[in-house]
Design an enzyme around this catalytic site. Structure first.
Site, PDB file in Angstrom:
ATOM      1  N   GLY A 290       0.835  -1.071   0.183  1.00  0.00           N
ATOM      2  CA  GLY A 290      -0.082   0.180   0.003  1.00  0.00           C
ATOM      3  C   GLY A 290       0.846   1.320   0.027  1.00  0.00           C
ATOM      4  CB  ALA A 291       0.593   4.410   0.509  1.00  0.00           C
ATOM      5  CD  GLU A 293       0.618   6.872   8.290  1.00  0.00           C
ATOM      6  OE1 GLU A 293       0.400   6.067   7.155  1.00  0.00           O
ATOM      7  OE2 GLU A 293       0.050   6.573   9.409  1.00  0.00           O
ATOM      8  CG  ASN A 294       7.629   5.517   6.583  1.00  0.00           C
ATOM      9  OD1 ASN A 294       7.060   4.676   7.422  1.00  0.00           O
ATOM     10  ND2 ASN A 294       7.525   5.151   5.172  1.00  0.00           N
ATOM     11  CD  GLU A 327      -0.462   7.185   2.832  1.00  0.00           C
ATOM     12  OE1 GLU A 327       0.110   7.279   4.052  1.00  0.00           O
ATOM     13  OE2 GLU A 327      -1.110   6.121   2.918  1.00  0.00           O
ATOM     14  CG  HIS A 330      -1.608   9.806   7.783  1.00  0.00           C
ATOM     15  ND1 HIS A 330      -2.395   9.694   8.619  1.00  0.00           N
ATOM     16  CD2 HIS A 330      -1.667   8.634   6.994  1.00  0.00           C
ATOM     17  CE1 HIS A 330      -3.095   8.709   8.465  1.00  0.00           C
ATOM     18  NE2 HIS A 330      -2.578   8.084   7.293  1.00  0.00           N
ATOM     19  CD  GLU A 349      -4.488   5.181   8.886  1.00  0.00           C
ATOM     20  OE1 GLU A 349      -4.875   5.833   7.786  1.00  0.00           O
ATOM     21  OE2 GLU A 349      -3.348   4.938   9.038  1.00  0.00           O
TER      22      GLU A 349
END
Ligand SMILES: [Zn+2]
Length: 885
Positions: A290-291, A293-294, A327, A330, A349
């Site tokens: 997926g992806a 959000e670091n 993202e 986030h 989320e």
């Protein structure tokens, strides 16, 4: 049934305990396993990957603050060997270092009590580079242009896998600064949260040191390294890059341009500018699906980030924008301010989903994101409007409150579900539309500024919104976030312009659902008048002075998270006024009608009678609502003698729209027409439309020799129809094309087409691919779910999965392990499979999968009962249509 009784009882007791339990963030009382007496403040971590052995060695120095004298240090570590440890330069004996595998804890026993104040812990350790997206992982891929086989390293830490990379206080409220150093091959490029601070050569390798992060949660760390390329830009003093494997960076152009727009939008919306010097959007060719959000280094599976103008479809563009917007939201909601504990995951989320959708709609109104599937096409999910997906699950007995108690690590990963994401965003949307956009944004700005670089709970968000609006938000919200389910508002016209409203809990397939009531932010309009809103605080309410001859529509534009059931008189007025309602309102009526049929509150004729009268022949969202409902019925009727009759009827409803649009895009036609054409090709193809099937085959033949002849927007649709009715030769052709391409998006289109094949021999062949390394691991395991869904043979898919479960799960990430096997059962509608699943779960699945098993059981029960009700009604309706003609 005892099982259901227990569930109801438990959720009610939990509620009683929790309804008033939520408090503003307080570190000391935040749930979690780690003692709060010692907190880390700064980590310096050095990692040396041994790529040929798929292992790594590491060392770290952690500054800790001891708040009350401690005789031991307790932190997290998993699948790490700790070779040595020292505290304040005093080495600890081996016997003082203990790892508890089950608890995922590392305990250092100290020779003497550590006094209050700052201290230094030093650790040397080693670990594994994984195949699946947990901790440090690798992905093999074929390089663009050279076709050479290469390897790339990446990390995935949320929820609780940073502890596989370095020993750490791996709970979100233990914020600290992290400074990473890594040693990599000389021709590699490395990325982390912050910019590179320094580098030096060591023999044939290089050491890269990144600048320290601001205080953040451990799960937000990132490290990616490999033979990479990037493109970059500057925006408001922030360096934005799109980083890809070699040869693909130009495909990042669309993401780079979109990122710039989105960053400016959020800087303004949140009132606090993006806080880091750089933002990297990193495309990975595998390893995870997926992806993530670091902070400052967001990772994406490359098909949701890269856009090839020559080959990518408009759907891909929409996915990319939606995922970027989610993202990037986030970076504030999640990273700058982080939920205190996983029970408040929805704060991350639900909010990011809402914010991302709002931002996507702002820049791309033509996509109608609120009305369509406003989230990327997740391979295991049904296509449909996000809110509708959430409401479908939330009406069942296996639903749970948005805020749910999370006891431990294993439970943390089960929180990533539709309720957290979709109900979360739908509730926020309802609240925003009730408070007004400006008031709501003011509340968000207060919240961000009050909690930045810290953690928060839902109560903190409600307090900020209450300050901004002067309304008791916590009281209104409690019913929506601390309870499962949602209401239906029943509308009855009385004499003299009075309309009575009455709320009930809306449930599907559950008897004796606890009769909760909600404070409903209600909106309505009398046709031709301005919309009104009011808070419905009790079980009943009245509207006055509603003209008896005018249609009254509740839930304006479908922005509310509740259903509405009208009495016959109100319904008839609405149906005769459809042409004067907005598309949003019409789609909302269709969604509610379909849900009322599913809940056995209305006959099927309510829904079919409505959609036959919907006026927008080529209105995208309206037609897609029907396509989704027909698709559900079509799959329910697999193997049933009435299926053909239904397919003929459904085609008669949908085909005129396709005929109006035609096969070929018209010059300058709106995106909506293009999207609808593709949706209809899939829908009609699956409904066995001979003209569509022949047209798809013809276009595919031509495409094989002349790829430019087929517009990218139609490829996925046409391949899937060709795949569905494929013979051995066509299957092999699709397979060869899939093997050859280095584009993840194209690859996905071809393999999806294979998953559609209905010929049992071909179904078996497709399934075998899941065991090979043709697809990235994160995609390979979903192939089985796709076959179960599309091939009309969920039985073959399940037998295959059962026989190969170990090999399949080795490719799964932390989130998939609980749900993988149960999800394959959700395509069955025969009760016999319920016992089969229960027996399988008992013998093979961990306790943490219980919720997923219960959900799948409930889905089978529902499908079976629904099918029983649907068939005779469908027959009656279609016969009455034919006899009229
Ligand atoms: Zn997210």
């Amino acid at each position: 049934m005892p099982f259901r009784f227990v569930v109801v009882l438990v959720s009610f007791l939990t509620l009683a305990a929790r309804m008033s339990a939520e408090k503003p963030f307080d570190f000391t009382t935040t749930p979690g396993k780690l003692p709060k007496e010692v907190v880390p403040t700064e980590y310096a971590i050095r990692i040396v990957p041994k790529i040929d052995k798929l292992t790594f060695t590491g060392s770290e120095t952690v500054k800790i603050n001891v708040r009350t004298p401690a005789s031991q240090l307790v932190l997290n570590a998993l699948e790490l060997e700790v070779g040595s440890a020292s505290v304040d330069d005093q080495p600890l004996p081996k016997s003082a270092i203990k790892i508890d595998k089950k608890q995922e804890l590392l305990t250092l026993s100290l020779p003497a009590e550590l006094p209050v104040g700052d201290h230094i812990v030093t650790l040397n350790f080693s670990g594994k580079i994984n195949q699946q997206g947990q901790g440090l992982f690798y992905a093999h891929y074929q390089e663009q242009e050279t076709n050479a086989k290469k390897i790339v390293l990446g990390t995935q830490f949320e929820a609780t896998d940073a502890r596989r990379f370095f020993p750490c206080w791996d709970e979100p409220s233990f914020r600290a600064r992290f400074q990473l150093t890594a040693v990599i091959p000389e021709n590699w490029f490395a990325v982390s949260n912050m910019p590179v601070e320094s580098g030096r050569k060591i023999n044939n390798e290089k050491e890269v040191r990144f600048a320290p992060t601001p205080p953040m949660s451990s799960y937000l760390n990132v490290f990616v390294a490999g033979e990479l390329d990037f493109i970059e830009t500057q925006s408001n003093g922030v360096q934005i890059r799109v980083i890809t494997t070699k040869g693909k960076s130009e495909w990042g152009r669309y993401a780079l341009e979109s990122s710039t727009k989105i960053l400016a939008y959020y800087n303004d919306y949140f009132g606090v500018p993006y806080p880091l010097p750089k933002l990297d959007q990193i495309a990975l060719p595998g390893g995870f699906g997926g992806a993530m959000e670091n902070w400052g280094g967001i990772t994406y599976f490359e098909s949701v980030l890269l856009f090839d103008p020559e080959k990518s479809s408009d759907d891909t563009k929409q996915d990319i924008f939606a995922v970027l917007a989610h993202e990037m939201a986030h970076m504030w909601f999640g990273d700058l301010v982080t939920m205190a504990w996983w029970d408040n995951l929805w704060l991350n989320e639900g909010f990011a989903s809402w914010m991302g959708t709002k931002c996507t709609a702002h820049f791309n109104p033509q996509w109608e994101v609120w009305l369509r599937n406003n989230e990327p096409r997740n391979p295991t999910r049904r296509v449909g409007i996000a809110k509708e997906q959430a409401m479908e699950g939330d009406a069942r007995s296996t639903s749970h409150p948005i805020q749910q108690p999370i006891a431990n690590e294993a439970e943390a990963s089960t929180a990533f579900d539709d309720i957290t994401y979709q109900k979360g965003q739908s509730f926020i949307r309802m609240l925003e539309s009730f408070l007004g956009e400006d008031v709501f944004r003011d509340g968000i700005r207060r919240y961000i500024s009050a909690h930045k670089l810290s953690n928060s709970t839902t109560a903190d968000l409600w307090n900020s919104l209450a300050e901004a609006s002067g309304k008791p938000i916590g009281e209104i919200a409690a019913g929506w976030t601390e309870r499962p389910g949602f209401p239906v508002v029943k509308v009855r016209r009385d004499e003299g312009g009075k309309v009575s409203l009455r709320q009930e809990r809306f449930s599907i397939n559950q008897k004796n659902a606890f009769p909760f009531e909600w404070k409903i932010p209600l909106s309505y309009h009398v046709l031709g008048q301005a919309p009104q809103s009011r808070l419905m605080s009790d079980k009943t309410d009245n509207l006055e002075d509603i003209p008896a001859d005018r249609a009254l529509k509740l839930n304006v534009d479908g922005a509310g998270y509740y259903r509405v059931q009208y009495d016959p008189r109100s319904w008839d007025l609405l149906v005769t006024s459809l042409g004067d309602l907005s598309v949003e309102d019409r789609v909302n009526l269709a969604c509610d009608a379909w849900a009322l049929v599913q809940a056995d509150r209305a006959p099927l004729s309510l829904y079919l009678g409505l959609i036959e009268k919907l006026p927008g022949l080529t209105e995208l969202a309206e037609r897609e609502q029907m396509i989704n409902a027909f698709d559900y019925i079509n799959r329910l009727l697999v193997g049933h003698p009435d299926r053909e009759k239904f397919q003929r009827y459904a085609r008669s409803i949908l085909r005129p729209t396709f005929d109006a649009l035609g096969w070929d895009p018209k010059p300058g036609e709106p995106t909506k027409a293009t999207n609808l054409r593709a949706s209809l090709i899939i829908a009609l193809g699956h409904l066995n439309d001979p003209g569509i099937i022949a047209g798809c085959r013809e276009r595919f033949q031509k495409y094989v020799t002349e790829p430019a002849s087929l517009p990218p927007d139609l490829r996925r649709a046409i391949f899937s129809v060709v795949g569905r009715y494929a013979d051995e030769t066509t299957w092999s052709k699709l397979h060869t094309l899939g093997l050859k391409t280095t584009s993840s998006e194209e690859k996905q289109n071809y393999y999806d087409a294979l998953a559609h094949a209905v010929d049992p021999k071909l179904v078996t062949k497709t399934l075998q691919i899941a065991l090979t390394d043709e697809l990235p691991t994160s995609r390979a395991i979903f192939l089985v779910g796709k076959v179960a869904r599309y091939s009309d043979h969920p039985d073959i898919a399940w037998q295959f999965a059962q026989a190969n479960m170990k090999a399949l799960l080795a490719k799964a990430d932390a989130l998939a392990i609980n749900s993988y096997a149960p999800s394959l059962f959700t395509f069955f509608s025969e009760p016999a499979h319920i016992e089969e699943l229960k027996a399988y779960a008992k013998a093979n699945l961990p306790a943490s999968s219980a919720k997923e098993v219960a959900k799948a059981v409930e889905e089978i029960e529902f499908r079976s009962a629904f099918k029983g009700r649907l068939v005779p009604q469908l027959r009656g309706w279609i016969d009455s249509r034919t006899s009229k003609k």
